[in-house]
Design a protein around this motif. Structure first.
Motif, PDB file in Angstrom:
ATOM      1  N   PRO A   1     -12.847  -2.789  11.029  1.00  0.00           N
ATOM      2  CA  PRO A   1     -12.515  -3.765   9.983  1.00  0.00           C
ATOM      3  C   PRO A   1     -12.497  -5.195  10.515  1.00  0.00           C
ATOM      4  CG  PRO A   1     -10.519  -2.727  10.774  1.00  0.00           C
ATOM      5  CD  PRO A   1     -11.657  -2.065  11.504  1.00  0.00           C
ATOM      6  N   VAL A   2     -12.966  -6.102   9.683  1.00  0.00           N
ATOM      7  CA  VAL A   2     -12.798  -7.530   9.937  1.00  0.00           C
ATOM      8  C   VAL A   2     -11.724  -8.023   8.974  1.00  0.00           C
ATOM      9  CG1 VAL A   2     -13.855  -9.813   9.778  1.00  0.00           C
ATOM     10  CG2 VAL A   2     -15.120  -7.912  10.787  1.00  0.00           C
ATOM     11  N   THR A   3     -10.671  -8.580   9.513  1.00  0.00           N
ATOM     12  CA  THR A   3      -9.568  -9.067   8.699  1.00  0.00           C
ATOM     13  C   THR A   3      -9.511 -10.584   8.783  1.00  0.00           C
ATOM     14  OG1 THR A   3      -7.984  -8.880  10.520  1.00  0.00           O
ATOM     15  CG2 THR A   3      -8.287  -6.932   9.131  1.00  0.00           C
ATOM     16  N   GLN A   4      -8.589 -11.143   8.067  1.00  0.00           N
ATOM     17  CA  GLN A   4      -8.393 -12.580   8.120  1.00  0.00           C
ATOM     18  C   GLN A   4      -6.912 -12.862   8.006  1.00  0.00           C
ATOM     19  OE1 GLN A   4      -9.926 -14.701   4.809  1.00  0.00           O
ATOM     20  NE2 GLN A   4      -8.913 -13.453   3.286  1.00  0.00           N
TER      21      GLN A   4
ATOM     22  N   GLU B   1      -7.710  -9.450  -0.494  1.00  0.00           N
ATOM     23  CA  GLU B   1      -6.655  -9.058  -1.418  1.00  0.00           C
ATOM     24  C   GLU B   1      -5.308  -8.951  -0.715  1.00  0.00           C
ATOM     25  OE1 GLU B   1      -7.584  -5.401  -3.343  1.00  0.00           O
ATOM     26  OE2 GLU B   1      -8.696  -6.362  -4.964  1.00  0.00           O
ATOM     27  N   LEU B   2      -4.269  -9.300  -1.447  1.00  0.00           N
ATOM     28  CA  LEU B   2      -2.901  -9.031  -1.011  1.00  0.00           C
ATOM     29  C   LEU B   2      -2.370  -7.908  -1.890  1.00  0.00           C
ATOM     30  CD1 LEU B   2      -1.521 -12.642  -0.512  1.00  0.00           C
ATOM     31  CD2 LEU B   2      -2.120 -10.993   1.254  1.00  0.00           C
TER      32      LEU B   2
ATOM     33  N   VAL C   1      10.000 -12.145  -0.168  1.00  0.00           N
ATOM     34  CA  VAL C   1       8.702 -11.704  -0.674  1.00  0.00           C
ATOM     35  C   VAL C   1       7.933 -11.069   0.476  1.00  0.00           C
ATOM     36  CG1 VAL C   1       6.538 -12.394  -1.758  1.00  0.00           C
ATOM     37  CG2 VAL C   1       8.666 -13.539  -2.383  1.00  0.00           C
ATOM     38  N   SER C   2       7.349  -9.898   0.235  1.00  0.00           N
ATOM     39  CA  SER C   2       6.538  -9.214   1.242  1.00  0.00           C
ATOM     40  C   SER C   2       5.227  -8.768   0.612  1.00  0.00           C
ATOM     41  CB  SER C   2       7.285  -8.000   1.818  1.00  0.00           C
ATOM     42  OG  SER C   2       7.532  -7.046   0.801  1.00  0.00           O
TER      43      SER C   2
ATOM     44  N   ASN D   1      -1.699  -4.482   7.346  1.00  0.00           N
ATOM     45  CA  ASN D   1      -0.990  -5.551   8.044  1.00  0.00           C
ATOM     46  C   ASN D   1      -0.098  -6.275   7.044  1.00  0.00           C
ATOM     47  OD1 ASN D   1      -2.518  -5.138  10.515  1.00  0.00           O
ATOM     48  ND2 ASN D   1      -4.242  -6.055   9.413  1.00  0.00           N
ATOM     49  N   ASP D   2       1.124  -6.592   7.445  1.00  0.00           N
ATOM     50  CA  ASP D   2       2.063  -7.154   6.483  1.00  0.00           C
ATOM     51  C   ASP D   2       2.407  -8.602   6.784  1.00  0.00           C
ATOM     52  OD1 ASP D   2       3.538  -6.830   8.740  1.00  0.00           O
ATOM     53  OD2 ASP D   2       4.968  -5.403   7.924  1.00  0.00           O
TER      54      ASP D   2
END
Length: 419
Positions: A253-256, A290-291, A342-343, A350-351
Motif C-alpha cells: 500500500p501507498v499511504t499519505q 478516505e477517512l 475526534v478519532s 492507521n489512526d
C-alpha cells in the motif's frame, strides 16, 4: 564445530591462508595438475568422476606425514561415493604437495559445494598441529535442478511524496547451486514508485541455503495514488554458469499523511438544568485518501461521560458535521470543563486523533410554583367589589326565574277559563 566451519567458509574465493601458524599455504606455487595458483584463483577440479584438490603447504614445525580431511558444509548433499574423504602426504624437499582425489557418486547433482580442508600433523615433540582451508567444489556434469530465489518479509512504509526503503529477505532456495552476481531491479506497474538513484541493486552471491537482507531505496511521487501498488522484483543472476532471471510481484500500500481538520466548535455558553445543550463540530478531510470510522466523543464530568457519535466516512475534500446533545441533570451546577475528542483511520487502519477543550456553565433551574385551580386564578384576577355585585346579580337572576314561573302559571289558568 559446524558453526566454526560455516564462519570460515565466508572467505570463499579469496586467497586462502592457514588459521594458525602451523602450516603455510604457498599461494604462488603451482603443483602438477593445477591450472593456476591459489593466488590466481585456483579451485578444485572435476575429472573422470573424481574431485581433485591440491594444496602446496610448508611448515617449520611439522615433521613426518600430515593428514588432510574434507568436511562438507552440508553433509546431506554430499556428491561423493565414499565417506572416507581423507588423504595423507609426506614432506618432499620442504614441501607438502597435498592431493585429495575423491570419487563422485553416479547420480550426483550439479552444484557448488562448500567445504573445508582440515590439515593435521605433529611436530618433532609429538604436539598436535592443524590448519583449515575453505574450498568450493563446482560440479557441472551432474543432473541439474531448478535454481529459484525465495523472497520473503517484503515490507515498506510508502507515503505519497516521500522517500522510503523497500525491505525484503532473499534466500537461495537451492540445495546445491550457488547464485552468483545477483542484481535486483524493482518497478511499479503504475509508475508512482521510482528508484531513489540507480535502478540496479547488486546483491553479490549466495551459496545454497544462504539469505541476504535487501534494502532498496525508492521515492514515491507527489501525485502518486494512495492505493495498493504492484511492485515487481526482477532478479538477474548466474547459476551453474548460466544466466538466470526471476520475477515476482508483491502488492504494497501507498499511504499519505492523514489531514483531519476541524472548523469552529458551536456550543452553548450555558444551559439550565434539565434543558438540552447541542454541540456541533465541522470535520474536514484535507488529505487525498478516505477517512473512515470517524467518531466524536464528548466528555463533561458530572454531565456526561464519553457520549459518542459516529460521523462515518469522510471523502477527500468533504466536510461532515459531528453533532452531539447532552442534558445536565440536577447534580451538575456551575462551570464544567471537559473535551470533545475526534478519532479516525485511513484505508489501512492507521489512526489519527485530536481533542478540543469544552466548557459549559450549568445554571440552576427555577423553583416550581404550586399548581393553581381555576377558582384560585379567578379569585386572584378579580377586584374586591366584584363579589358583592356578583351576589346581587345572582339574586336578581333567581327572582326573574321565579317571576317567570308565576306568570306562566297565570297565563295557563286564563287559557283554561276561556275554554
Amino acid at each position: 564445530m559446524k558453526r566454526l566451519i560455516i564462519a570460515l567458509l565466508a572467505a570463499l574465493l579469496l586467497p586462502a591462508c592457514a588459521l594458525a601458524e602451523d602450516f603455510t599455504l604457498e599461494e604462488k606455487k603451482i603443483l602438477q595438475g593445477m591450472d593456476r595458483s591459489w593466488q590466481q584463483g585456483y579451485e578444485p577440479t572435476v575429472e573422470n568422476g573424481r574431485v581433485n584438490i591440491l594444496l602446496p603447504l610448508t611448515s617449520e614445525k611439522a615433521g613426518g606425514k600430515i593428514t588432510a580431511m574434507l568436511a562438507l558444509r552440508d553433509a546431506e548433499t554430499s556428491p561423493f561415493a565414499t565417506e572416507d574423504l581423507t588423504a595423507e602426504c609426506w614432506k618432499n624437499e620442504g614441501l607438502y604437495a597435498l592431493r585429495l582425489r575423491l570419487p563422485l557418486v553416479g547420480g550426483r547433482h550439479s552444484g557448488d559445494y562448500e567445504a573445508v580442508v582440515a590439515v593435521s600433523g605433529k611436530d618433532s615433540e609429538g604436539n598436535a598441529l592443524g590448519a583449515e582451508y575453505p574450498v568450493v567444489i563446482r560440479i557441472r556434469d551432474g543432473q541439474k535442478d531448478p535454481i529459484r530465489p525465495g523472497l520473503s518479509a517484503v515490507a515498506a512504509a510508502l507515503r505519497v511524496g516521500e522517500t522510503a526503503t523497500v525491505g525484503a529477505v532473499l534466500t537461495n532456495t537451492s540445495r546445491y547451486a550457488e547464485m552468483r552476481d545477483i542484481e535486483l531491479t524493482l518497478s511499479d506497474a503504475a509508475g508512482d514508485i521510482l528508484p531513489a538513484g540507480s535502478d540496479r541493486l547488486s546483491l553479490g552471491s549466495l551459496m545454497p541455503g544462504e539469505s541476504v537482507r535487501i534494502d532498496y531505496p525508492v521515492t514515491v511521487k507527489p501525485d502518486a495514488a494512495a492505493a495498493l501498488h504492484a511492485l515487481a522484483f526482477s532478479l538477474g543472476y548466474t547459476a551453474l554458469d548460466e544466466p538466470q532471471r526471476w520475477t515476482e510481484t508483491f502488492t504494497l500500500p501507498v499511504t499519505q499523511e492523514m489531514r483531519l481538520e476541524q472548523g469552529g466548535l458551536q456550543s452553548p455558553g450555558s444551559v439550565v438544568q434539565g434543558d438540552a445543550a447541542a454541540f456541533t463540530l465541522p470535520l474536514m478531510n484535507m488529505g487525498r485518501g478516505e477517512l473512515r470510522n470517524v467518531v466524536a466523543t464528548l466528555s463533561l464530568p458530572g454531565v456526561v461521560e464519553r457520549q459518542s457519535v459516529l460521523v462515518g466516512t469522510i471523502a477527500p475534500g468533504e466536510t461532515k458535521q459531528a453533532r452531539l446533545s447532552v442534558t445536565p441533570g440536577g447534580g451538575a451546577l456551575g462551570e464544567v470543563s471537559g473535551e470533545l475528542a475526534v478519532s479516525a483511520e485511513d484505508e489501512w487502519g492507521n489512526d489519527t486523533a485530536f481533542a478540543l477543550p469544552v466548557t459549559l456553565t450549568v445554571e440552576k433551574a427555577p423553583e416550581e410554583k404550586p399548581v393553581e385551580t381555576t377558582a384560585d386564578l379567578v379569585k386572584a384576577m378579580a377586584p374586591g367589589y366584584v363579589w358583592p355585585l356578583a351576589g346581587a346579580c345572582l339574586l336578581l337572576a333567581i327572582a326573574l326565574i321565579v317571576q317567570g314561573a308565576v306568570l306562566r302559571g297565570k297565563i295557563h289558568r286564563l287559557e283554561e277559563e276561556k275554554l
